[in-house]
Design a protein around this motif. Structure first.
Motif, short mmCIF file in Angstrom:
data_model
loop_
_atom_site.label_atom_id
_atom_site.label_comp_id
_atom_site.label_asym_id
_atom_site.label_seq_id
_atom_site.Cartn_x
_atom_site.Cartn_y
_atom_site.Cartn_z
N LEU A 78 -7.97 12.07 -2.70
CA LEU A 78 -8.19 11.56 -1.15
C LEU A 78 -9.50 11.02 -0.97
O LEU A 78 -9.45 10.18 -0.23
CB LEU A 78 -7.87 12.93 -0.39
CG LEU A 78 -8.26 12.90 0.90
CD1 LEU A 78 -7.03 12.33 1.52
CD2 LEU A 78 -8.21 14.55 1.45
N LEU A 79 -10.51 11.19 -1.82
CA LEU A 79 -11.75 10.43 -1.67
C LEU A 79 -11.69 9.07 -1.72
O LEU A 79 -12.38 8.20 -1.15
CB LEU A 79 -12.66 10.97 -2.60
CG LEU A 79 -12.96 12.68 -2.59
CD1 LEU A 79 -13.96 13.13 -3.79
CD2 LEU A 79 -13.79 12.75 -1.11
N LYS A 99 -6.15 -0.16 -0.71
CA LYS A 99 -6.62 -1.54 -0.59
C LYS A 99 -6.35 -2.47 -1.83
O LYS A 99 -6.04 -3.65 -1.94
CB LYS A 99 -8.16 -1.58 -0.26
CG LYS A 99 -8.73 -2.94 0.27
CD LYS A 99 -10.14 -3.16 0.69
CE LYS A 99 -10.83 -4.43 0.95
NZ LYS A 99 -12.26 -4.23 1.06
N ASN A 100 -6.83 -1.75 -3.02
CA ASN A 100 -6.67 -2.51 -4.03
C ASN A 100 -5.16 -2.33 -4.75
O ASN A 100 -4.92 -2.62 -6.03
CB ASN A 100 -7.49 -1.88 -5.23
CG ASN A 100 -8.75 -2.20 -4.79
OD1 ASN A 100 -9.38 -3.15 -4.23
ND2 ASN A 100 -9.86 -1.15 -4.73
N ARG A 101 -4.34 -1.56 -4.04
CA ARG A 101 -2.88 -1.33 -4.60
C ARG A 101 -2.79 -0.60 -5.85
O ARG A 101 -2.29 -0.85 -6.79
CB ARG A 101 -2.12 -2.66 -4.65
CG ARG A 101 -2.22 -3.65 -3.52
CD ARG A 101 -1.27 -4.95 -3.31
NE ARG A 101 0.12 -4.40 -3.60
CZ ARG A 101 1.11 -4.10 -2.81
NH1 ARG A 101 0.60 -4.07 -1.41
NH2 ARG A 101 2.15 -3.94 -3.02
N LYS A 102 -3.81 0.47 -5.90
CA LYS A 102 -3.76 1.35 -6.92
C LYS A 102 -3.07 2.60 -6.47
O LYS A 102 -3.38 3.32 -5.64
CB LYS A 102 -5.18 1.60 -7.33
CG LYS A 102 -5.15 2.88 -8.55
CD LYS A 102 -6.72 3.11 -8.81
CE LYS A 102 -6.45 4.32 -9.73
NZ LYS A 102 -7.96 4.77 -10.00
N TRP A 103 -1.75 2.87 -7.06
CA TRP A 103 -1.00 3.91 -6.32
C TRP A 103 -0.92 5.35 -7.17
O TRP A 103 -0.25 5.40 -8.07
CB TRP A 103 0.56 3.49 -6.45
CG TRP A 103 0.70 2.17 -5.88
CD1 TRP A 103 1.14 0.68 -6.33
CD2 TRP A 103 0.30 1.89 -4.43
NE1 TRP A 103 1.06 0.02 -5.43
CE2 TRP A 103 0.59 0.42 -4.15
CE3 TRP A 103 0.07 2.61 -3.16
CZ2 TRP A 103 0.59 0.00 -3.01
CZ3 TRP A 103 0.00 2.13 -2.05
CH2 TRP A 103 -0.05 0.69 -1.83
N SER A 104 -1.82 6.09 -6.51
CA SER A 104 -1.95 7.31 -6.92
C SER A 104 -1.02 8.47 -6.38
O SER A 104 -0.26 7.79 -5.40
CB SER A 104 -3.45 7.96 -6.87
OG SER A 104 -3.55 8.23 -5.54
N SER A 105 -0.88 9.68 -6.51
CA SER A 105 0.06 10.56 -5.88
C SER A 105 -0.18 10.45 -4.57
O SER A 105 0.86 10.50 -3.73
CB SER A 105 -0.12 11.82 -6.40
OG SER A 105 0.33 11.88 -7.78
N LEU A 106 -1.22 10.43 -3.93
CA LEU A 106 -1.56 10.26 -2.46
C LEU A 106 -1.60 8.86 -1.79
O LEU A 106 -0.95 8.88 -0.73
CB LEU A 106 -2.92 11.04 -2.28
CG LEU A 106 -2.94 12.54 -2.17
CD1 LEU A 106 -4.52 12.93 -1.72
CD2 LEU A 106 -1.95 13.32 -1.28
N SER A 107 -1.97 8.03 -2.50
CA SER A 107 -2.11 6.70 -1.98
C SER A 107 -1.04 6.18 -1.57
O SER A 107 -0.69 5.05 -1.00
CB SER A 107 -3.00 5.49 -2.88
OG SER A 107 -2.31 5.60 -3.91
N ARG A 108 0.19 6.67 -2.17
CA ARG A 108 1.67 6.27 -1.60
C ARG A 108 2.05 6.73 -0.45
O ARG A 108 2.92 6.04 0.34
CB ARG A 108 2.70 6.86 -2.72
CG ARG A 108 2.56 6.21 -4.16
CD ARG A 108 3.42 6.89 -5.12
NE ARG A 108 3.37 6.54 -6.50
CZ ARG A 108 3.89 5.50 -6.84
NH1 ARG A 108 4.64 4.77 -6.43
NH2 ARG A 108 3.50 5.02 -8.32
#
Length: 330
Positions: free
Chosen positions: A224-225, A232-241
């Motif tokens: 989340l941090l 923005k960098n299209r790095k898809w973690s479990s939350l950034s999706r």
């Protein structure tokens, strides 16, 4: 120069606080000191507490703990875990303000500098585990454990999928299994009792349920941090999706509340006062999350490094209390 080294070492001992860019004078003064500082920084001293917790769990009240195994998981194994992540995120970390200290890892390093500590850690860990496995006549278990750790770490860092967080549980949970072997355990240590209770790696079912809450909320809170920068960098973690940060915050808060409620159930109905400290820390986690994410404006938010230091100070007491009471091996 000696004063600079002493100051950096003191900051490191205070739960990992310090800067990643060691002065050129220190770099040129002694290559051995430079290597040791790099080695320590990649291992994330600010997060050693997690490894300590996982290693101590199956040892509850045991006085003669195998400290060599603890040292292995804290240093070279942590370097492998975090070093691979640093190598993959070199460019993204340049834009991450959290990076550049002994809590959240290095910033602005070259891949060659990372490999200087990463490859010796691979060799050291593989050699030590092979020796321990041969000596205890469990060589196949130790070899499979090391392969499992490397594969899980590789999948987590090089592949992106929605259930990626399960790899965190598979990776960190294996530290408890290694501790079980290092402290006289054999095999998987699985027991199923007639009353339905079960044990794995010497730990009761309550430990493994709590571990799911602990790892999930810690990993997701960390994700989340970096929510904005990851999207923005299209790095898809479990939350950034997730489509919005508000939804991501709700997910993390829900896990914190569920963890607190579950700890309260253990305290009130089942296991009694042994869970009082865990319950207090779960309540504190909810309070901190609500304060930082909802109540305190971002411009007035406290420094995350100092929060990590306070968390480690309290977490060390929590680890000691749970070990002393032996609540995870009862």
């Amino acid at each position: 120069r000696s004063r600079d080294i002493c100051f950096t070492s003191l900051n490191f001992l205070l739960f990992g606080y310090g800067h990643s860019n060691i002065s050129p004078e220190m770099e040129s003064m002694n290559p051995v000191i430079s290597f040791i500082l790099d080695f320590l920084q990649v291992s994330r001293p600010g997060w050693w507490l997690v490894t300590l917790w996982l290693y101590l769990a199956p040892c509850g009240t045991k006085q003669d703990i195998n400290l060599a195994g603890l040292l292995l998981v804290i240093l070279p194994i942590n370097v492998i875990v975090y070093g691979m992540n640093d190598a993959v995120d070199l460019n993204n970390d340049l834009k991450n303000d959290r990076k550049g200290n002994f809590v959240f890892g290095p910033k602005g390093w070259s891949k060659e500098r990372l490999m200087r500590v990463f490859m010796p850690s691979i060799i050291m860990t593989g050699s030590i585990l092979s020796y321990w496995g041969y000596r205890s006549m469990q060589l196949e278990y130790y070899v499979l454990w090391f392969l499992h750790a490397l594969i899980v770490n590789y999948l987590y860092n090089f592949y992106s999928f929605s259930w990626q967080i399960l790899l965190v549980l598979a990776g960190y949970g294996s530290v408890t299994l290694l501790s079980f072997w290092q402290n006289d355990g054999v095999g998987l240590g699985f027991e199923l009792h007639i009353n339905g209770r079960w044990y794995l790696a010497g730990c009761n079912q309550e430990y493994w349920i709590h571990l799911v809450f602990l790892l999930f909320r810690s990993q997701l809170w960390t994700d989340l941090l970096d929510y904005e920068s990851d999207r923005k960098n299209r790095k898809w973690s479990s939350l950034s999706r997730l489509p919005s940060k508000a939804l991501a915050q709700t997910v993390v808060l829900s896990i914190l509340i569920l963890e607190t409620f579950w700890c309260w159930l253990q305290y009130y109905f089942y296991l009694g006062s042994g869970w009082s400290t865990l319950l207090c820390f779960s309540c504190m986690g909810c309070f901190l999350f609500i304060s930082l994410e909802y109540a305190i404006p971002a411009k007035h938010a406290p420094d995350l490094t100092w929060l990590a230091m306070a968390q480690n100070a309290g977490g060390l007491y929590l680890a000691y209390d749970c070990w002393q009471r032996g609540i995870f091996v009862q």
